[in-house]
Scaffold this active site. Structure first.
Site, short mmCIF file in Angstrom:
data_model
loop_
_atom_site.label_atom_id
_atom_site.label_comp_id
_atom_site.label_asym_id
_atom_site.label_seq_id
_atom_site.Cartn_x
_atom_site.Cartn_y
_atom_site.Cartn_z
N ARG A 225 0.77 -1.11 0.10
CA ARG A 225 -0.16 0.04 -0.08
C ARG A 225 0.88 1.32 -0.12
NH1 ARG A 225 -3.77 -2.64 -1.81
NH2 ARG A 225 -5.97 -2.71 -0.68
N HIS A 273 -1.33 0.53 -9.90
CA HIS A 273 -2.10 -0.41 -8.88
C HIS A 273 -2.98 -1.31 -9.59
CE1 HIS A 273 -3.98 -0.55 -4.55
NE2 HIS A 273 -3.96 -1.53 -5.22
P1 NDP Z 1 -1.79 -10.91 4.52
O1 NDP Z 1 -2.59 -10.60 5.71
O2 NDP Z 1 -1.67 -12.57 4.27
O3 NDP Z 1 -0.17 -10.75 4.89
C1 NDP Z 1 0.18 -9.67 5.61
C2 NDP Z 1 1.52 -9.84 6.08
O4 NDP Z 1 2.03 -8.52 6.65
C3 NDP Z 1 1.73 -10.87 6.98
O5 NDP Z 1 2.92 -11.64 7.12
C4 NDP Z 1 1.81 -9.95 8.34
O6 NDP Z 1 2.45 -10.60 9.70
C5 NDP Z 1 2.36 -8.71 7.99
N1 NDP Z 1 2.34 -7.56 8.79
C6 NDP Z 1 1.24 -6.96 8.87
N2 NDP Z 1 1.72 -5.84 9.68
C7 NDP Z 1 3.12 -5.93 10.26
C8 NDP Z 1 3.79 -5.14 10.77
N3 NDP Z 1 3.30 -3.93 11.55
N4 NDP Z 1 4.99 -5.26 10.89
C9 NDP Z 1 5.54 -6.67 10.26
N5 NDP Z 1 4.61 -7.25 9.69
C10 NDP Z 1 3.43 -7.07 9.36
O7 NDP Z 1 -2.17 -10.23 3.19
P2 NDP Z 1 -1.74 -10.48 2.03
O8 NDP Z 1 -0.35 -11.10 1.71
O9 NDP Z 1 -3.00 -11.34 1.12
O10 NDP Z 1 -1.93 -9.08 1.32
C11 NDP Z 1 -0.74 -7.92 1.73
C12 NDP Z 1 -1.10 -6.91 1.09
O11 NDP Z 1 -1.08 -6.60 -0.33
C13 NDP Z 1 -2.68 -6.35 1.12
O12 NDP Z 1 -3.06 -5.99 2.50
C14 NDP Z 1 -2.83 -5.03 0.03
O13 NDP Z 1 -2.57 -3.89 1.06
C15 NDP Z 1 -1.78 -5.66 -0.69
N6 NDP Z 1 -2.27 -5.87 -2.26
C16 NDP Z 1 -1.88 -4.97 -3.16
C17 NDP Z 1 -2.49 -5.64 -4.53
C18 NDP Z 1 -1.87 -4.71 -5.62
O14 NDP Z 1 -2.56 -4.95 -6.62
N7 NDP Z 1 -1.14 -4.00 -5.60
C19 NDP Z 1 -3.38 -6.51 -4.45
C20 NDP Z 1 -3.63 -7.35 -3.32
C21 NDP Z 1 -2.97 -6.79 -2.00
P3 NDP Z 1 1.76 -11.84 10.15
O15 NDP Z 1 2.04 -12.88 9.23
O16 NDP Z 1 2.78 -12.10 11.46
O17 NDP Z 1 0.47 -11.76 10.52
C1 OXD Z 2 -6.01 -5.48 -3.15
C2 OXD Z 2 -5.67 -4.54 -4.15
O1 OXD Z 2 -6.21 -5.29 -1.80
O2 OXD Z 2 -5.90 -4.85 -5.52
O3 OXD Z 2 -6.58 -6.67 -3.39
O4 OXD Z 2 -5.19 -3.58 -3.87
#
Ligand code: NDP
Ligand code: OXD
Length: 310
Positions: A225, A273
């Site tokens: 993000r 994005h």
């Molecule tokens: P998940 O919830 O599966 O994974 C999030 C990861 O981030 C976890 O490993 C979590 O740790 C870690 N995390 C969260 N907060 C912290 C922190 N403060 N410090 C350290 N680690 C942290 O989400 P996804 O993998 O499914 O997706 C990740 C992000 O990708 C989404 O939230 C979205 O913002 C973005 N996204 C972007 C897209 C795009 O097209 N650009 C498309 C889809 C998603 P833990 O494992 O310990 O919980």
């Molecule tokens: C998502 C994205 O969060 O597309 O799936 O950003």
């Protein structure tokens, strides 16, 4: 009955995946229609008072993996929020991450420049195994990308709130951040937008990355993000050599304003994005499957932890 507020891509219908389940598209088709009795909503962007119009809501489905836009609504009711987790989305993200890592490894931006000058010149070529990709955010997307990057030959390390155990990938938890950064040539951000991750990718983080003067490294690659990156410091770091390049799919302000310097830097890749856009039919199938689980008494999957914010 599911209400789909704004998750339709033009020309595609979510209904195609929803197994005959009735869907109201809102607000495009049904301005003025009562939403009493509606139990399910599928949302992406949220109008401030949206949820007040749906008094009987039982489950909110996010049209994407991220839920920051939903959680930032002041009217979000205390019902489960289910995020979108699906191989179609995961595979797309891994494709984008692998593409960016390979582009920087193979110095494609520099070859593009040479091509524009009709210049035939070979640059030093590192092998994938010489570079370490450090992934911050080892959730569904980070873990899949990590495994695929390892197959391509990169050394891969991961960092997340809770430490993961993944064969062949050294994983760190929060306290190991400095060691993680000092090993990283290509830093990949796949963190959600939360209070804790706001402004996370800043000069202090970039300065801790591994120095590798023989190539345009280190590189920052972000598809999590935009709120997690401090763009002013990012631009400065790209200009003063703290960073050798970047690939960015997400931005503090989207669409990226025309005035942003990021558009014009020669070793920066900008995509709008689209790293892993949700496939509408797969999304419909997923929501239909989750509703079926819910109505047959099975637990919903991929429920958001509101305290953690993702
Ligand atoms: P998940 O919830 O599966 O994974 C999030 C990861 O981030 C976890 O490993 C979590 O740790 C870690 N995390 C969260 N907060 C912290 C922190 N403060 N410090 C350290 N680690 C942290 O989400 P996804 O993998 O499914 O997706 C990740 C992000 O990708 C989404 O939230 C979205 O913002 C973005 N996204 C972007 C897209 C795009 O097209 N650009 C498309 C889809 C998603 P833990 O494992 O310990 O919980
Ligand atoms: C998502 C994205 O969060 O597309 O799936 O950003």
């Amino acid at each position: 009955m599911a209400v789909q507020f704004d998750a339709v891509q033009k020309g595609h219908s979510i209904e195609a995946g929803m197994n005959g389940r009735p869907v109201i598209n809102w607000p495009l088709e049904n301005q003025g229609v009562s939403l009493d009795g509606i139990k399910y909503a599928l949302v992406w962007q949220v109008e401030p008072d949206l949820f007040q119009k749906v008094p009987d809501l039982e489950v909110i489905f996010s049209a994407g993996a991220g839920v920051d836009k939903i959680l930032s609504s002041s009217s979000v009711p205390n019902v489960p929020i289910v995020r979108f987790v699906d191989p179609t989305l995961t595979n797309r993200m891994s494709e984008w991450v692998c593409l960016q890592c390979l582009m920087h490894l193979r110095q494609q931006r520099q070859y593009d420049l040479l091509q524009s000058k009709k210049e035939w010149r070979e640059l030093r070529q590192a092998e994938a195994k010489e570079l370490c990709v450090g992934i911050m955010g080892m959730g569904v997307l980070g873990q899949d990308a990590a495994k695929k990057l390892a197959i391509l030959g990169f050394e891969v390390i991961g960092w997340s709130r809770s430490r993961k155990e993944i064969p062949g990938i050294v994983c760190y938890a929060e306290s190991g951040m400095d060691e993680f950064l000092s090993r990283t040539d290509l830093l990949v951000g796949l963190l959600p937008a939360t209070r804790q991750t706001s402004g996370f990718f800043n000069r202090a983080v970039f300065e801790k990355l591994k120095r590798n003067p023989s190539m345009r490294l280190p590189v920052f690659i972000n598809a999590g993000r935009g709120q997690s990156q401090v763009e002013k410091e990012l631009v400065e770091c790209l200009q003063d050599g703290t960073l050798g390049g970047a690939s960015l799919d997400v931005f503090e302000t989207e669409p990226l304003p025309a005035a942003s310097q990021l558009w014009g830097l020669d070793n920066v890749v900008v995509t709008p994005h689209v790293a892993a856009s949700s496939d509408v039919i797969a999304l419909g199938r997923y929501v239909d499957g989750q509703i079926e689980r819910y109505e047959s008494g099975k637990p919903l999957e991929n429920i958001v932890d509101r305290n953690a914010g993702y």
